[in-house]
Design a protein around this motif. Structure first.
Motif, PDB file in Angstrom:
ATOM      1  N   ALA A  72       0.820  -1.213   0.000  1.00 22.44           N
ATOM      2  CA  ALA A  72       0.000   0.000   0.000  1.00 22.44           C
ATOM      3  C   ALA A  72       0.854   1.263   0.000  1.00 22.44           C
ATOM      4  N   GLN A  73       2.111   1.140   0.355  1.00 19.33           N
ATOM      5  CA  GLN A  73       3.024   2.283   0.367  1.00 19.33           C
ATOM      6  C   GLN A  73       3.835   2.369  -0.922  1.00 19.33           C
ATOM      7  N   GLY A  74       3.534   1.517  -1.884  1.00 19.77           N
ATOM      8  CA  GLY A  74       4.179   1.617  -3.188  1.00 19.77           C
ATOM      9  C   GLY A  74       5.324   0.656  -3.414  1.00 19.77           C
ATOM     10  N   TYR A  75       5.454  -0.381  -2.573  1.00 17.75           N
ATOM     11  CA  TYR A  75       6.546  -1.332  -2.744  1.00 17.75           C
ATOM     12  C   TYR A  75       6.181  -2.394  -3.774  1.00 17.75           C
ATOM     13  N   THR A  76       7.168  -2.741  -4.593  1.00 16.56           N
ATOM     14  CA  THR A  76       7.045  -3.826  -5.556  1.00 16.56           C
ATOM     15  C   THR A  76       7.702  -5.066  -4.968  1.00 16.56           C
ATOM     16  N   PHE A  77       7.006  -6.206  -5.012  1.00 16.62           N
ATOM     17  CA  PHE A  77       7.500  -7.452  -4.444  1.00 16.62           C
ATOM     18  C   PHE A  77       7.955  -8.392  -5.552  1.00 16.62           C
ATOM     19  N   LEU A  78       9.175  -8.897  -5.420  1.00 19.07           N
ATOM     20  CA  LEU A  78       9.688  -9.933  -6.305  1.00 19.07           C
ATOM     21  C   LEU A  78      10.035 -11.130  -5.428  1.00 19.07           C
ATOM     22  N   HIS A  79       9.300 -12.217  -5.577  1.00 21.55           N
ATOM     23  CA  HIS A  79       9.506 -13.388  -4.740  1.00 21.55           C
ATOM     24  C   HIS A  79      10.283 -14.469  -5.493  1.00 21.55           C
ATOM     25  N   ASP A  80      11.083 -15.233  -4.750  1.00 18.46           N
ATOM     26  CA  ASP A  80      11.806 -16.390  -5.311  1.00 18.46           C
ATOM     27  C   ASP A  80      12.585 -16.018  -6.572  1.00 18.46           C
ATOM     28  N   ARG A  81      13.510 -15.096  -6.426  1.00 17.93           N
ATOM     29  CA  ARG A  81      14.334 -14.667  -7.558  1.00 17.93           C
ATOM     30  C   ARG A  81      15.661 -15.416  -7.545  1.00 17.93           C
ATOM     31  N   GLY A  82      16.243 -15.561  -8.725  1.00 22.44           N
ATOM     32  CA  GLY A  82      17.495 -16.284  -8.848  1.00 22.44           C
ATOM     33  C   GLY A  82      18.660 -15.547  -8.201  1.00 22.44           C
ATOM     34  N   TRP A  83      19.589 -16.330  -7.680  1.00 20.36           N
ATOM     35  CA  TRP A  83      20.817 -15.768  -7.077  1.00 20.36           C
ATOM     36  C   TRP A  83      21.642 -15.132  -8.195  1.00 20.36           C
ATOM     37  N   PRO A  84      22.021 -13.854  -8.058  1.00 17.49           N
ATOM     38  CA  PRO A  84      22.782 -13.198  -9.132  1.00 17.49           C
ATOM     39  C   PRO A  84      24.039 -13.976  -9.502  1.00 17.49           C
ATOM     40  N   GLY A  85      24.237 -14.200 -10.797  1.00 22.61           N
ATOM     41  CA  GLY A  85      25.436 -14.885 -11.268  1.00 22.61           C
ATOM     42  C   GLY A  85      25.375 -16.394 -11.191  1.00 22.61           C
ATOM     43  N   SER A  86      24.263 -16.963 -10.702  1.00 21.21           N
ATOM     44  CA  SER A  86      24.178 -18.419 -10.598  1.00 21.21           C
ATOM     45  C   SER A  86      23.983 -19.042 -11.976  1.00 21.21           C
ATOM     46  N   ARG A  87      24.404 -20.302 -12.110  1.00 22.15           N
ATOM     47  CA  ARG A  87      24.310 -21.006 -13.392  1.00 22.15           C
ATOM     48  C   ARG A  87      22.859 -21.289 -13.745  1.00 22.15           C
ATOM     49  N   ARG A  88      22.591 -21.377 -15.028  1.00 22.46           N
ATOM     50  CA  ARG A  88      21.252 -21.690 -15.507  1.00 22.46           C
ATOM     51  C   ARG A  88      20.808 -23.040 -14.938  1.00 22.46           C
ATOM     52  N   GLY A  89      19.599 -23.073 -14.449  1.00 23.23           N
ATOM     53  CA  GLY A  89      19.080 -24.303 -13.866  1.00 23.23           C
ATOM     54  C   GLY A  89      19.360 -24.434 -12.382  1.00 23.23           C
ATOM     55  N   SER A  90      20.148 -23.497 -11.813  1.00 28.77           N
ATOM     56  CA  SER A  90      20.461 -23.556 -10.384  1.00 28.77           C
ATOM     57  C   SER A  90      19.207 -23.259  -9.564  1.00 28.77           C
ATOM     58  N   ARG A  91      19.091 -23.910  -8.407  1.00 27.19           N
ATOM     59  CA  ARG A  91      17.951 -23.679  -7.528  1.00 27.19           C
ATOM     60  C   ARG A  91      18.248 -22.619  -6.462  1.00 27.19           C
ATOM     61  N   ALA A  92      19.488 -22.079  -6.456  1.00 29.28           N
ATOM     62  CA  ALA A  92      19.834 -21.044  -5.481  1.00 29.28           C
ATOM     63  C   ALA A  92      18.961 -19.815  -5.724  1.00 29.28           C
ATOM     64  N   GLN A  93      18.388 -19.273  -4.659  1.00 24.03           N
ATOM     65  CA  GLN A  93      17.481 -18.157  -4.865  1.00 24.03           C
ATOM     66  C   GLN A  93      17.461 -17.205  -3.684  1.00 24.03           C
ATOM     67  N   ILE A  94      16.976 -16.006  -3.959  1.00 18.94           N
ATOM     68  CA  ILE A  94      16.717 -14.994  -2.950  1.00 18.94           C
ATOM     69  C   ILE A  94      15.217 -15.051  -2.657  1.00 18.94           C
ATOM     70  N   ASP A  95      14.841 -15.126  -1.390  1.00 19.51           N
ATOM     71  CA  ASP A  95      13.431 -15.318  -1.044  1.00 19.51           C
ATOM     72  C   ASP A  95      12.560 -14.146  -1.494  1.00 19.51           C
ATOM     73  N   HIS A  96      12.978 -12.921  -1.158  1.00 17.30           N
ATOM     74  CA  HIS A  96      12.164 -11.753  -1.493  1.00 17.30           C
ATOM     75  C   HIS A  96      13.080 -10.578  -1.853  1.00 17.30           C
ATOM     76  N   VAL A  97      12.694  -9.834  -2.871  1.00 19.73           N
ATOM     77  CA  VAL A  97      13.351  -8.573  -3.204  1.00 19.73           C
ATOM     78  C   VAL A  97      12.255  -7.511  -3.239  1.00 19.73           C
ATOM     79  N   LEU A  98      12.405  -6.470  -2.415  1.00 17.64           N
ATOM     80  CA  LEU A  98      11.418  -5.396  -2.344  1.00 17.64           C
ATOM     81  C   LEU A  98      12.046  -4.103  -2.834  1.00 17.64           C
ATOM     82  N   LEU A  99      11.327  -3.406  -3.705  1.00 18.17           N
ATOM     83  CA  LEU A  99      11.768  -2.097  -4.180  1.00 18.17           C
ATOM     84  C   LEU A  99      10.633  -1.114  -3.957  1.00 18.17           C
ATOM     85  N   GLY A 100      10.970  -0.003  -3.300  1.00 16.15           N
ATOM     86  CA  GLY A 100       9.933   0.981  -3.033  1.00 16.15           C
ATOM     87  C   GLY A 100      10.524   2.320  -2.665  1.00 16.15           C
TER      88      GLY A 100
END
Length: 296
Positions: A55-83
């Protein structure tokens, strides 16, 4: 007949050994499935606690890939919030008996600080990528959110400013940063963030739901009360306004703020070139950033 009896005995032992191996694999599969279910439930629970920030204008990105990880990797960041308060990289933990002392984090008696080094590197690499757009390094925040906890925000001194915070305090902490980025700046950052944190390729877990513990299989949704919603909105309202130029710099200024120097340095330039802005942005990061987080 004796030969036939021996063959049957050998086959029986072989089948018994095979059955024992299947039982071991089944037991391991159940344990892995339970861990996945705990992680899944924890992520959903924390996402529910953070929901008022939308409600305060934050964008939610859930289950995003770990930066630089190989294709098909299951490593992930749980939540990324931008606001409006900046960019928040969030890793959820269902850890119990957590204590923090001298900038280190413990689970019971075990020091698990070093396990978070990779997450600190993600924060650092994200700062570098977004500095090219002009985002000041201090606008990228890495949080460890502890499920079912009310721990106040606590920094880990040796990990580049990672903050550990309880699930019930996380939304209030984020809202407390106020409004530092305009909608246009958020849109600019979001385009780069979507590329930096790629989507995770879905690979469904092939597990029969009937083997899961009934307790773990139950979905538990965090309930947000009126009082908690009020705290989140008050935190944003009480945050001191910060001039836009303190959060979003010229790309060359942002890169200069992130540089590490071996001793006193002189920044030269004509009036109005941004020397003071660089100095203030660098000072705002504090000694912890200068000594612990910067790298040549």
């Amino acid at each position: 007949m004796a030969e036939a009896g021996r063959s049957a005995g050998l086959e029986a032992r072989a089948q018994t050994a095979l059955a024992a191996e299947h039982e071991r694999r089944a037991r391991d599969a159940r344990q892995r499935a339970e861990r996945f279910m705990i992680a899944h439930r924890t992520e959903r629970q924390v996402a529910g606690r953070l929901a008022p920030l939308a409600a305060q204008g934050y964008t939610f990105l859930h289950d995003r890939g770990w930066p630089g990880s190989r294709r098909g990797s299951r490593a992930q960041i749980d939540h990324v919030l931008l606001g409006p308060g900046g960019l928040f990289i969030i890793d959820t933990k269902s850890w119990a008996e957590v204590t923090i002392a001298a900038g280190r984090i413990f689970r019971g008696q075990a020091d698990v600080t070093d396990e978070l080094g990779g997450l600190a590197d993600v924060g650092f690499s994200t700062e570098a990528v977004l500095a090219e757009l002009g985002l000041a390094p201090g606008e990228v925040h890495v949080l460890i959110v502890l499920a079912n906890s009310s721990m106040p925000p606590t920094p880990l001194a040796g990990l580049g400013g990672i903050i550990v915070v309880g699930e019930r305090m996380a939304a209030v902490h984020i809202a407390g940063f106020g409004r530092r980025l305009t909608e246009r700046q958020q849109a600019t950052v979001l385009a780069r963030v979507l590329d930096h944190f790629p989507l995770v390729e879905d690979a469904p877990l092939e597990v029969d739901a009937s083997i899961l513990s009934p307790v773990l299989a139950e979905e538990q949704t965090a309930l947000i009360g009126i009082e908690e919603l009020t705290q989140v909105f008050l935190a944003e309202m009480m945050a001191e306004p910060v001039e836009e130029w303190m959060s979003f710099l010229h790309p060359e200024q942002a890169k200069l703020v992130r540089r590490s120097f071996s001793g006193p340095s002189l920044v030269r330039g004509p009036a109005g070139s941004g020397k003071t802005v660089v100095g203030l942005a660098d000072f705002a990061l504090g000694d912890d950033f200068s000594e612990q987080h910067r790298r040549p």
